[in-house]
Design an enzyme around this catalytic site. Structure first.
Site, PDB file in Angstrom:
ATOM      1  N   CYS A   1       0.868  -1.189   0.000  1.00 49.10           N
ATOM      2  CA  CYS A   1       0.000   0.000   0.000  1.00 49.10           C
ATOM      3  C   CYS A   1       0.901   1.235   0.000  1.00 49.10           C
ATOM      4  CB  CYS A   1      -0.962  -0.015   1.192  1.00 49.10           C
ATOM      5  SG  CYS A   1      -0.154  -0.029   2.801  1.00 49.10           S
TER       6      CYS A   1
ATOM      7  N   ASN B   1       2.453   1.414   4.244  1.00 51.58           N
ATOM      8  CA  ASN B   1       2.749   0.117   4.891  1.00 51.58           C
ATOM      9  C   ASN B   1       2.516   0.195   6.404  1.00 51.58           C
ATOM     10  OD1 ASN B   1       5.587  -2.101   5.441  1.00 51.58           O
ATOM     11  ND2 ASN B   1       3.502  -2.676   4.970  1.00 51.58           N
TER      12      ASN B   1
ATOM     13  N   CYS C   1      -1.202   0.599   7.363  1.00 53.84           N
ATOM     14  CA  CYS C   1      -2.628   0.270   7.537  1.00 53.84           C
ATOM     15  C   CYS C   1      -3.022  -0.948   6.694  1.00 53.84           C
ATOM     16  CB  CYS C   1      -3.519   1.463   7.178  1.00 53.84           C
ATOM     17  SG  CYS C   1      -3.307   2.884   8.269  1.00 53.84           S
ATOM     18  N   ARG C   2      -3.235  -0.721   5.385  1.00 56.91           N
ATOM     19  CA  ARG C   2      -3.850  -1.771   4.568  1.00 56.91           C
ATOM     20  C   ARG C   2      -2.963  -2.986   4.325  1.00 56.91           C
ATOM     21  NH1 ARG C   2      -5.129   2.198  -0.187  1.00 56.91           N
ATOM     22  NH2 ARG C   2      -3.228   3.100   0.727  1.00 56.91           N
ATOM     23  N   SER C   3      -1.709  -2.756   3.886  1.00 55.11           N
ATOM     24  CA  SER C   3      -0.880  -3.931   3.564  1.00 55.11           C
ATOM     25  C   SER C   3      -0.462  -4.725   4.807  1.00 55.11           C
ATOM     26  CB  SER C   3       0.313  -3.562   2.669  1.00 55.11           C
ATOM     27  OG  SER C   3       1.154  -2.618   3.273  1.00 55.11           O
TER      28      SER C   3
ATOM     29  N   ASP D   1      -7.994   3.870   1.265  1.00 58.81           N
ATOM     30  CA  ASP D   1      -7.055   4.311   2.296  1.00 58.81           C
ATOM     31  C   ASP D   1      -7.834   4.784   3.531  1.00 58.81           C
ATOM     32  OD1 ASP D   1      -5.182   5.589   3.820  1.00 58.81           O
ATOM     33  OD2 ASP D   1      -4.296   6.733   2.174  1.00 58.81           O
TER      34      ASP D   1
END
Ligand code: 4NP
Length: 246
Positions: free
Chosen positions: A84, A87, A89-91, A209
């Protein structure tokens, strides 16, 4: 006698006709004004985070080496990198969700799973506390430490999953730029896919995001990731039928 260093036999640099400079994120352009994405040489974490090097391999003994040529005597784990922007939150959440699924299927030794960001702003830091708390409520532990994507990722990972379309463009732009300086697999761009292309229960095309939004954004991220990760694992197992049988 032909020279061993016949440069005409070296792989050609791949062309990326679909990458346009105007698509570059203004945010990234502001952070890296010299068109200089974080390089793996500058990452002081590259050694600590080089999970690939520690991944399980099958040692070929002399007795095994005498088996027939057609026997599959090495078994390389299937490697997945989630990417993401930051690196944090999402990934990292995708890494946590996929790691949990793989563990529940007793397949941990068959996979190498990691995550990275397209920027190095949060390098060395833990995942966002809101993302960790939301994941923990679903029984998922996020342990990852932020690091930027690096050239070797294109050699070492089988699949690179981008959380949104901008991430995908930035990953491919980094690949194009790094390919000018070092030899990377000519077909590495084929490894880069959108995470939501694996979603079965959701129509979303991107994992949004959640950084500047409220708590619901983190729940939405996890809903999408759980859906995508389940189908991602099934797809990998179907396409690599040796993984679950050995
Ligand atoms: P991520 O979220 O890409 O899912 O880790 C973000 C983290 C940090 C920032 C933006 C998005 N940031 O602007 O610092």
């Amino acid at each position: 006698m032909m020279s061993l260093l016949n440069t005409s036999s070296l792989p050609t640099i791949p062309k990326f006709p679909y990458i346009h400079s105007h698509t570059k994120s203004p945010f990234l352009a502001a952070l890296f004004p010299q068109n200089s994405y974080p390089s793996f040489q500058s990452s002081n974490l590259s050694h600590q985070r080089s999970k690939i090097k520690q991944s399980p391999i099958t040692i070929i003994t002399s007795s095994m080496a005498s088996t027939t040529q057609t026997d599959k005597i090495t078994e390389k784990p299937f490697s997945v990198l989630f990417v993401c922007l930051g690196n944090i939150c999402r990934s990292p959440a995708a890494e946590g969700v996929f790691t949990d699924l793989v563990k529940k299927r007793n397949l941990s030794s068959k996979f190498v799973i990691d995550s990275a960001g397209t920027i190095n702003y949060h390098e060395g830091g833990p995942a966002d506390s809101r993302m960790r708390a939301a994941s923990k409520r679903r029984g998922i532990e996020i342990k990852s430490i932020s690091r930027p994507i690096r050239p070797s990722d294109f050699r070492e990972f089988d699949l690179i999953l981008a959380m949104d379309k901008q991430n995908k463009e930035d990953i491919l732009a980094a690949l194009e730029r790094w390919s000018l300086k070092e030899t990377l697999p000519a077909d590495a761009y084929k490894k880069v896919k959108l995470m939501c292309s694996y979603c079965k229960k959701h129509d979303a095309t991107e994992v949004p995001d959640p950084y500047y939004g409220g708590p619901q954004g983190f729940e939405q991220v996890l809903d999408l990731l759980e859906d995508a990760c389940e189908s991602l694992l099934e797809t990998i197992l179907t396409e690599n039928n040796g993984i679950s049988n050995s």
